[in-house]
Structure formats: structure tokens, C-alpha cells
Write a protein that holds these residues in place. Structure first.
Motif, PDB file in Angstrom:
ATOM      1  N   PHE A   1      -9.560  21.461  -8.597  1.00 25.10           N
ATOM      2  CA  PHE A   1      -8.512  20.438  -8.579  1.00 25.10           C
ATOM      3  C   PHE A   1      -8.020  20.231  -7.161  1.00 25.10           C
ATOM      4  N   ASN A   2      -7.895  18.985  -6.741  1.00 23.28           N
ATOM      5  CA  ASN A   2      -7.292  18.669  -5.447  1.00 23.28           C
ATOM      6  C   ASN A   2      -5.795  18.476  -5.623  1.00 23.28           C
ATOM      7  N   LEU A   3      -4.998  19.299  -4.973  1.00 24.99           N
ATOM      8  CA  LEU A   3      -3.549  19.131  -5.033  1.00 24.99           C
ATOM      9  C   LEU A   3      -3.095  17.987  -4.141  1.00 24.99           C
ATOM     10  N   LEU A   4      -3.593  17.985  -2.915  1.00 26.19           N
ATOM     11  CA  LEU A   4      -3.179  17.017  -1.907  1.00 26.19           C
ATOM     12  C   LEU A   4      -4.345  16.885  -0.937  1.00 26.19           C
ATOM     13  N   SER A   5      -5.008  15.705  -0.921  1.00 26.26           N
ATOM     14  CA  SER A   5      -6.272  15.634  -0.207  1.00 26.26           C
ATOM     15  C   SER A   5      -6.652  14.205   0.161  1.00 26.26           C
ATOM     16  N   VAL A   6      -7.445  14.075   1.246  1.00 25.71           N
ATOM     17  CA  VAL A   6      -8.077  12.800   1.569  1.00 25.71           C
ATOM     18  C   VAL A   6      -9.575  12.831   1.252  1.00 25.71           C
ATOM     19  N   PHE A   7     -10.063  13.986   0.784  1.00 27.27           N
ATOM     20  CA  PHE A   7     -11.452  14.071   0.341  1.00 27.27           C
ATOM     21  C   PHE A   7     -11.611  13.379  -1.009  1.00 27.27           C
ATOM     22  N   ASN A   8     -12.846  12.970  -1.327  1.00 27.01           N
ATOM     23  CA  ASN A   8     -13.122  12.367  -2.631  1.00 27.01           C
ATOM     24  C   ASN A   8     -13.259  13.399  -3.734  1.00 27.01           C
ATOM     25  N   GLY A   9     -13.448  14.651  -3.371  1.00 27.87           N
ATOM     26  CA  GLY A   9     -13.579  15.697  -4.372  1.00 27.87           C
ATOM     27  C   GLY A   9     -13.439  17.055  -3.734  1.00 27.87           C
ATOM     28  N   THR A  10     -13.258  18.118  -4.536  1.00 31.46           N
ATOM     29  CA  THR A  10     -13.116  19.461  -3.997  1.00 31.46           C
ATOM     30  C   THR A  10     -14.432  19.941  -3.416  1.00 31.46           C
TER      31      THR A  10
ATOM     32  N   GLY B   1     -12.099  14.932   6.757  1.00 31.85           N
ATOM     33  CA  GLY B   1     -10.816  14.983   6.080  1.00 31.85           C
ATOM     34  C   GLY B   1     -10.184  16.354   6.046  1.00 31.85           C
ATOM     35  N   ALA B   2      -9.170  16.478   5.163  1.00 32.56           N
ATOM     36  CA  ALA B   2      -8.455  17.732   4.941  1.00 32.56           C
ATOM     37  C   ALA B   2      -7.884  17.706   3.533  1.00 32.56           C
ATOM     38  N   GLY B   3      -7.696  18.871   2.956  1.00 31.15           N
ATOM     39  CA  GLY B   3      -7.137  18.910   1.612  1.00 31.15           C
ATOM     40  C   GLY B   3      -6.770  20.315   1.178  1.00 31.15           C
ATOM     41  N   LEU B   4      -5.739  20.392   0.356  1.00 34.05           N
ATOM     42  CA  LEU B   4      -5.295  21.642  -0.263  1.00 34.05           C
ATOM     43  C   LEU B   4      -5.882  21.666  -1.674  1.00 34.05           C
TER      44      LEU B   4
ATOM     45  N   PHE C   1      -3.646  10.103   1.866  1.00 30.92           N
ATOM     46  CA  PHE C   1      -3.663  11.298   1.015  1.00 30.92           C
ATOM     47  C   PHE C   1      -3.413  10.932  -0.449  1.00 30.92           C
ATOM     48  N   ALA C   2      -4.138  11.589  -1.334  1.00 32.06           N
ATOM     49  CA  ALA C   2      -3.914  11.462  -2.771  1.00 32.06           C
ATOM     50  C   ALA C   2      -3.284  12.745  -3.301  1.00 32.06           C
ATOM     51  N   VAL C   3      -2.431  12.608  -4.302  1.00 36.57           N
ATOM     52  CA  VAL C   3      -1.779  13.742  -4.957  1.00 36.57           C
ATOM     53  C   VAL C   3      -2.333  13.871  -6.366  1.00 36.57           C
ATOM     54  N   GLY C   4      -2.859  15.047  -6.688  1.00 34.93           N
ATOM     55  CA  GLY C   4      -3.373  15.271  -8.030  1.00 34.93           C
ATOM     56  C   GLY C   4      -4.697  14.588  -8.299  1.00 34.93           C
ATOM     57  N   SER C   5      -5.438  14.287  -7.269  1.00 31.44           N
ATOM     58  CA  SER C   5      -6.691  13.553  -7.447  1.00 31.44           C
ATOM     59  C   SER C   5      -7.876  14.488  -7.599  1.00 31.44           C
ATOM     60  N   GLN C   6      -8.750  14.142  -8.509  1.00 36.11           N
ATOM     61  CA  GLN C   6     -10.009  14.865  -8.701  1.00 36.11           C
ATOM     62  C   GLN C   6     -11.057  13.802  -8.992  1.00 36.11           C
TER      63      GLN C   6
END
Length: 231
Positions: free
Chosen positions: A77-86, A97-100, A182-187
Motif C-alpha cells: 500500500f502506498n501511504l503518500l507517494s508520487v510513484f504509480n505503485g509500490t 519519485g519518492a513515496g512512503l 503526491f497521492a494519498v492512499g493510492s495503490q
């Protein structure tokens, strides 16, 4: 927000779409994709890979990301990310990009790996260079987490603030920036039925110190304790 220096986005979730789809730093609107669920006034549920928030906030070379969440099952699950997926990687169009993130490590152990994912440019090739905390999160528990990237030193850190644990990675190659918000909650590339419950998220354009992050955490812990959420 308890710290507003270099703050780009402060998200608080729950209640309804009007409350959730807002940058609480300045009241500006944030795009809602799909139909997040609002179980109560304290958090929103971003179900599967098609229900999330899309902010206009762009990645900066140095940054800090913070989130309070609860994931109920062992699904990336991506919590906060600019990637398209984990775990994004492979081609430059995807890897910048970067992502949590939360990723599946050992299957069916009730835990998820906690990852501060970031990409760097190595001799003209973009590649991911994350800080990873293996089995850093227990599924089903409320948790506060953070990540920092220091562009000057190359240090990337991932924090489980609830457990007081830290993972680090140093890579002095230049940070590769994505050009989407950045997207929030995105997968988005791997839709599932997983429910991602997110209470808040924040984006800063600098790398906060350990002391600054702890100060923010203490204030958040007090805030959510009054609302029945222990982080």
C-alpha cells in the motif's frame, strides 16, 4: 499543524469529503479520485487501488513525509507517494519519485515492511534507493510513520514513530524527481480489496531533524489520544 516551516500539505481525514479533500495548511481543495469512505470524524478509508486523494504538491529534492494509518491486512500500500505503485522500478518513466510505502515481506506473518522509497540518477540512469525497515509494521495497528530525504547528504530515513525505530540508507547520487502530484492512499497499479485507513498525512519541502519529527509526533499523539486512537 504543529510545525509549519516549509510545510506544503497537511491532510486531516474523516467526517466527509469536504473535510478530507482539503489542504488544512491553507484550506485549498484536493482532488478526490473514486469514493473514499468516511467511517467517522477521525480517518478515511481508501479502499483498493481506485479510491484516493490526488494533491497538486510536487516532489522536492529534500523532503519529509508523515502519516498516521492502520492497514488491516498484509497487502502492499502506498501511504503518500508520487510513484504509480509500490516498489516501482525498471524504466525511467516509472522509477522517478519518492513515496512512503508498505510492502509485503514474509507472507502471512502479520507484518509489513515499512519503506521510504526514493529514486536517484546514477550515471544517467534512474534507479530506486530506498530505506527499508523489514517487518516494521504490525498489520491492524494504528501507527505514526515518517520518511526524510536529505538531498545534500544523500541520507534517506524511515521512521516508525510509534515503535521508536529507524531505518536508513545513504546514496549521494542526485535525486530523480517525478513531475506529478503526491497521492494519498493510492495503490493505482495493483488494485486490491485492502482497506487503508489513514488519519492524516503531511508533506514538507525540507528534511526535518529527528528532534523536529519527534516534536510533531508528540503533538499528533496527544491529538489522536483525545479521539481514541493510540499511536
Amino acid at each position: 499543524p504543529p510545525n509549519t516551516t516549509n510545510l506544503l500539505y497537511w491532510g486531516m481525514y474523516g467526517k466527509d469529503v469536504a473535510f478530507t479533500a482539503k489542504n488544512h495548511k491553507d484550506g485549498s481543495e484536493v482532488a478526490t479520485i473514486g469514493t473514499p469512505i468516511y467511517p467517522n470524524t477521525n480517518y478515511a478509508t481508501f479502499k483498493g487501488g481506485t479510491n484516493y486523494l490526488k494533491t497538486p504538491v510536487l516532489q522536492t529534492p529534500s523532503l519529509t513525509l508523515i502519516a498516521v494509518f492502520k492497514i488491516d491486512s498484509e497487502v502492499a500500500f502506498n501511504l503518500l507517494s508520487v510513484f504509480n505503485g509500490t516498489g516501482q522500478g525498471g524504466s525511467p518513466s516509472l522509477v522517478r519519485g519518492a513515496g512512503l510505502e508498505l510492502r509485503v515481506g514474509t507472507a502471512s506473518d502479520g507484518k509489513l515492511d515499512l519503506v521510504a522509497n526514493r529514486s536517484v540518477n546514477v550515471n544517467g540512469t534512474d534507479t530506486v534507493s530506498p530505506a527499508t525497515m523489514a517487518a516494521g509494521y504490525n498489520a491492524g495497528e494504528w501507527c505514526a510513520v515518517a520518511m526524510t530525504v536529505n538531498n545534500a547528504t544523500g541520507l534517506c530515513k524511515v521512521y516508525n514513530l510509534t515503535k521508536n525505530t529507524v531505518g536508513t540508507n545513504t546514496n549521494t547520487n542526485p535525486v530523480s524527481l517525478n513531475t506529478v502530484g503526491f497521492a494519498v492512499g493510492s495503490q493505482r497499479t495493483s488494485p486490491t480489496t485492502n482497506d487503508g485507513n489513514v488519519a492524516m498525512a503531511a508533506i514538507y519541502s525540507d528534511s526535518k531533524t529527528d528532534t523536529e519529527i519527534n516534536d510533531i509526533y508528540v503533538k499528533m499523539k496527544q491529538y489522536y489520544s483525545k479521539r481514541g486512537i493510540a499511536i
